[in-house]
Each structure stands twice: as C-alpha cells, then as structure tokens.
Design an enzyme around this catalytic site. Structure first.
Site, PDB file in Angstrom:
ATOM      1  N   HIS A  57       0.845  -1.197   0.000  1.00 41.62           N
ATOM      2  CA  HIS A  57       0.000   0.000   0.000  1.00 41.62           C
ATOM      3  C   HIS A  57       0.880   1.247   0.000  1.00 41.62           C
ATOM      4  CE1 HIS A  57      -3.512  -2.475   1.798  1.00 41.62           C
ATOM      5  NE2 HIS A  57      -3.710  -2.270   0.508  1.00 41.62           N
ATOM      6  N   GLU A 110       1.784   3.286   3.111  1.00 44.36           N
ATOM      7  CA  GLU A 110       2.437   2.485   4.150  1.00 44.36           C
ATOM      8  C   GLU A 110       3.918   2.304   3.826  1.00 44.36           C
ATOM      9  OE1 GLU A 110       0.009  -1.045   4.577  1.00 44.36           O
ATOM     10  OE2 GLU A 110      -1.816   0.156   4.815  1.00 44.36           O
ATOM     11  N   GLU A 141       0.971  -5.790  10.856  1.00 43.11           N
ATOM     12  CA  GLU A 141       0.561  -4.385  10.858  1.00 43.11           C
ATOM     13  C   GLU A 141       1.401  -3.601  11.863  1.00 43.11           C
ATOM     14  OE1 GLU A 141      -1.566  -3.053   8.844  1.00 43.11           O
ATOM     15  OE2 GLU A 141      -2.876  -4.671   8.096  1.00 43.11           O
TER      16      GLU A 141
END
Length: 395
Positions: free
Chosen positions: A162, A165, A365
């Site tokens: 992404h 990110e 994450e």
C-alpha cells in the site's frame, strides 16, 4: 572493495587476510573459479571499502598497519605499484576499511529514489546479495527482489503493498543493512548468531511492491498521463496521504483470487485512492509479479508488512497449517503485537498465499495511528519489528 590477484593468492587467503567468511567471498565472485584464480583478476571483498591515506613523516607500512590494526600484506595487496621502502611524504595510498556502520537510514521519507540509492550502496558493499527484477510497475519502475543466503528454505518479506504504508520499506531496508553487517562482521543481533541462517535459509525480499504509489504519496503526482489520471481519481485534492492504491487507482492487496468477488461486491466499483480491487483479479503488473514470484520461489513462509494496528493476521478460511499458530505466538512474544486469526477481509496476498500453498503467511501491521504513520514512530516500530524479522528465520 576490489583487489587484484597476485601469484599464489587464493580466496581462502583473502578470507584470512580480511577476516571475512570464505563463503561470502565465493558468493561475491560468482563468475570466478575459486580453485583457478588468474593473476591480475579482480576479486570483490565484501564488507570492506577503501579509503585514501596521505603519507606523513615517519610513516611506514608497518606503522600504518599497526595503527589501523590491519595486515601489512593487505596494504601491499591494495597498493601493488607502491614500494614500501620508498614512501614519499604527501603520497596517497589506499587502506582497507571494514564497514561497521549501516549506510541505510530508514528514518526518512522513503521513496523509490532513496530505495534505489540504498540498494546500489548495499550491493557495492555486499556483492553476495543477489538482485533480480521480477517485473515492472505500471510506470515501468523495476520491482526488485533481493536474495541472501543459500538455504533450501525460502523465507519471504515484502513491504509497501500500500502506497501510504511506505514506512514498511524503510523498516525492511534498515534491518537488511543490519543483517548484512552482522553476517560480515560475525556479530549477533539481540544475542542471536545470524551466520548459520546464511546456509540454512534463502531470504527473499521485495522491499517496495508499489513504487509508483509510494512516490505519489510522498512527492505528488508525476507529470504526464499517469499523474493526470491520479489527479482525477483524487478529485483534484492535492493531499495524497490517504492514497493506498497503485498509480492507476487499484488496491494491490485486493487483487488476488481469494474471495475476490466478496471484495468486488462491497468495495469501490471504479479506480479509487483506496480499496478498489480492480475489474478482475490480477490485472495489475505489481500484483502479477508478486504472484509469479511466490510460484517461482515456493516460499516456506511469507510475511507482508503493512501499517497500522500492532496486530498480526495469520489465518485464512482455516486453510493455514498448524505451525502458523506456533510461529505467530513467537512473533507476539518478541514484539508484543497481537495475533488475529481471521478478519472479514479477503483477496489479499496473505489470503491467496495460504489458499494456494497451505503454508504460513502473515500480514504484520506495524505501529499505531493513521496512515501514513509519522517518522516520529520509526525508531519504536523498528525495535518492535527486529524480533519478528529474526523469528521468521529461526522458527
């Protein structure tokens, strides 16, 4: 660092002279026959660089070697045209310098240019690292895979699926630098000797899956039709901080045929800064390249680094193997991140990998907050993630 072969030199001798494991020198010179060196041949010595030294009054090879704690013969090897008994004041010679500090600074806005420069620097210092272009982005940027080690087991890491990110690429690259330093300097990372991993594991890394998107978030839209399309998709908004997709508005981590239809039904129906899964699965060159890489390498385990939440997703439809739980529990122990087996989200790279290969796959994450995470979190995120990197190698 390059040296020129002299009569009687061997790669084993160079490993002793510079205190570098022989396998790193052999792998840094893949086109060289280790048992048949040719006088004048160029050999690359990993983990070293040369620095110029200006001769001062009273200097000799013995004094310089003693002061620098290096071998006299290493000076002779790097200065073949210099007569040690006739040094001249002001003369410049070359001195071998072991690299002990990282050259990658992850704590910065980490776009494709920074990545490219860091890769060039690392490859010049650690030529045993292999590089392969596995495809190209929509705009033609190389999608680069790095490989380190010779083990039969392949462990894969990737970052920046992404666009906003991008800090994941910075974290991966800084750890890669620390790993290379530990290998060549025979050091540990958090007390763990990493040298055995070189022969046990092949580490596969794609540090930046979506370089076009990362550059868009950090630098704004490029000139030309792709930039114009991005402006249109973003409704003319000059703030691209919320952009997760590739340059043409397709979310790369919603591109895989693992309940893709569910995502298609509930997500945007046209190109968008985030969440549009495409008109079909695997339409984007970045997503295709990553699927083909998994097929080619047959990863034993796969870690996709994202932000944010300090959680680790590790299951998919009950298809994950039993050892996934053991591995994710170790990830939790070393990082404090919470394991989550299932979440109502599909069509991601981790989902597809587990579905197709029935092997451990993880979406990690990093950090907390709103993407893109601020660089003020970088050091904390990096320290939390070191244990996960290491555990993925020993588990």
């Amino acid at each position: 660092m390059d040296v020129q072969v002299r009569k009687g030199d061997t790669l084993w001798y160079y490993s002793q002279l510079f205190n570098i494991p022989l396998r790193f020198i052999i792998d840094s010179n893949s086109g060289v026959n280790p048992s048949g060196l040719v006088v004048g041949q160029t050999i690359q010595i990993p983990g070293y660089q040369t620095e110029p030294y200006r001769i001062s009054p009273g200097d000799s090879f013995w004094k310089i070697a003693s002061d620098r704690r290096i071998s006299i013969d290493s000076l002779a090897l790097l200065n073949p045209g210099v007569n040690p008994s006739q040094l001249q004041i002001g003369q410049t010679i070359l001195i071998p310098s072991r690299v002990t500090e990282r050259i990658v600074n992850g704590n910065q806005e980490y776009d494709f240019t920074v990545l490219t420069n860091d890769l060039e620097g690392l490859l010049s210092l650690y030529p045993f690292m292999r590089v392969e272009t596995i495809g190209n982005s929509v705009m033609g940027k190389d999608l680069v895979e790095l490989q380190i080690g010779n083990g039969a087991k392949v462990v894969h890491w990737n970052g920046s699926f992404h666009a906003n990110e991008w800090i994941t690429s910075a974290v991966i690259m800084q750890f890669l630098n620390d790993y290379l330093l530990a290998l060549t300097n025979k050091e540990t990372i958090r007390g763990l000797d990493v040298n055995p991993f070189y022969d046990q594991i092949t580490l596969s890394i794609v540090p930046m899956v979506d370089p076009d998107g990362v550059n868009l978030v950090l630098n704004g839209p490029p000139e030309g039709p792709f930039g114009e399309q991005a402006i249109q998709i973003n409704n003319g908004n000059q703030d691209y901080s919320g952009w997760k997709a590739n340059i043409r508005g397709v979310d790369l981590n919603n591109q895989y045929p693992a309940k893709w239809e569910v995502e298609q039904e509930r997500k945007p129906k046209e190109p968008s800064p985030r969440d549009f899964p495409g008109y079909e699965p695997l339409t984007e060159p970045e997503a295709i390249a990553m699927a083909e890489l998994a097929q080619a390498r047959q990863f034993e385990k796969m870690l996709a680094f994202h932000t944010q939440g300090e959680v680790i997703y590790w299951g998919y439809e009950g298809l994950e193997p039993p050892q996934s739980l053991t591995i994710v529990n170790e990830f939790q122990r070393v990082s404090g991140y919470q394991p989550i087996r299932n979440v109502y989200s599909f069509a991601g790279y981790k989902d597809w990998f587990i579905q197709v290969y029935r092997r451990p796959g993880f979406t990690v994450e990093l950090g907390q907050g709103v993407n893109p995470l601020p660089l003020s979190q970088f050091d904390e995120i990096y320290q939390e993630t070191i244990g996960i990197f290491l555990a993925s190698l020993y588990m």
